[in-house]
Design a protein around this motif. Sequence first.
Motif, mmCIF file in Angstrom:
data_model
loop_
_atom_site.group_PDB
_atom_site.id
_atom_site.type_symbol
_atom_site.label_atom_id
_atom_site.label_comp_id
_atom_site.label_asym_id
_atom_site.label_seq_id
_atom_site.Cartn_x
_atom_site.Cartn_y
_atom_site.Cartn_z
ATOM 1 N N VAL A 1 0.796 6.307 -7.040
ATOM 2 C CA VAL A 1 -0.399 7.060 -7.434
ATOM 3 C C VAL A 1 -0.202 8.552 -7.173
ATOM 4 O O VAL A 1 -0.566 9.396 -7.995
ATOM 5 C CB VAL A 1 -1.646 6.525 -6.689
ATOM 6 N N ILE B 1 -6.991 1.510 0.190
ATOM 7 C CA ILE B 1 -7.489 0.990 -1.091
ATOM 8 C C ILE B 1 -7.132 -0.481 -1.242
ATOM 9 O O ILE B 1 -7.962 -1.306 -1.628
ATOM 10 C CB ILE B 1 -6.931 1.819 -2.260
ATOM 11 N N LEU B 2 -5.903 -0.817 -0.909
ATOM 12 C CA LEU B 2 -5.453 -2.201 -1.027
ATOM 13 C C LEU B 2 -6.188 -3.123 -0.055
ATOM 14 O O LEU B 2 -6.541 -4.248 -0.405
ATOM 15 C CB LEU B 2 -3.950 -2.286 -0.798
ATOM 16 N N LEU C 1 2.050 1.579 -3.522
ATOM 17 C CA LEU C 1 0.929 1.979 -4.365
ATOM 18 C C LEU C 1 0.583 3.448 -4.148
ATOM 19 O O LEU C 1 0.377 4.194 -5.107
ATOM 20 C CB LEU C 1 -0.287 1.095 -4.064
ATOM 21 N N GLY C 2 0.532 3.871 -2.901
ATOM 22 C CA GLY C 2 0.214 5.270 -2.605
ATOM 23 C C GLY C 2 1.262 6.226 -3.142
ATOM 24 O O GLY C 2 0.934 7.286 -3.680
ATOM 25 N N GLY D 1 -3.103 4.526 0.045
ATOM 26 C CA GLY D 1 -2.833 3.328 -0.757
ATOM 27 C C GLY D 1 -3.151 2.052 -0.002
ATOM 28 O O GLY D 1 -3.697 1.100 -0.565
ATOM 29 N N SER D 2 -2.855 2.013 1.288
ATOM 30 C CA SER D 2 -3.141 0.821 2.094
ATOM 31 C C SER D 2 -4.626 0.625 2.306
ATOM 32 O O SER D 2 -5.112 -0.507 2.336
ATOM 33 C CB SER D 2 -2.424 0.917 3.440
ATOM 34 N N GLY E 1 0.816 -1.213 0.000
ATOM 35 C CA GLY E 1 0.000 0.000 0.000
ATOM 36 C C GLY E 1 0.845 1.256 0.000
ATOM 37 O O GLY E 1 0.499 2.254 -0.636
ATOM 38 N N LEU F 1 0.060 9.456 1.765
ATOM 39 C CA LEU F 1 -0.024 8.679 0.524
ATOM 40 C C LEU F 1 0.010 7.165 0.780
ATOM 41 O O LEU F 1 -0.823 6.436 0.234
ATOM 42 C CB LEU F 1 1.080 9.098 -0.450
ATOM 43 N N PRO F 2 0.913 6.659 1.607
ATOM 44 C CA PRO F 2 0.870 5.222 1.900
ATOM 45 C C PRO F 2 -0.391 4.807 2.651
ATOM 46 O O PRO F 2 -0.900 3.707 2.442
ATOM 47 C CB PRO F 2 2.109 4.979 2.758
#
Length: 88
Positions: free
Chosen positions: A46, A73-74, A42-43, A70-71, A39, A66-67
């Motif tokens: 993105v 969403i994941l 990913l963050g 992302g986490s 995540g 951001l992380p």
Amino acid sequence: MGILGWIVLGFVVGALVKLVVPGDDPGGVVVTGLLGIVGALLGGLVGRTLFGTGLGDFFDLRTWVLPFVGSVILLGFYRLVARRRART
């Protein structure tokens, strides 16, 4: 940030996401850590792609927001996949 920093950040963010997002997840500490690390990556990706902002220093707010996003969403995606596997 070095790879060790990413791992530590991923575990911390993964634990924070598990505390903030309610619900029962089929995973333990290792799965939480892996979701946090992926995540975080990913963050960061993105954020860099969509907003043109990368990750700053370890204590910068962007490095944590951001992380975290992302986490989250994941984790939502992981829950969808885990529920479908449990039904079949």
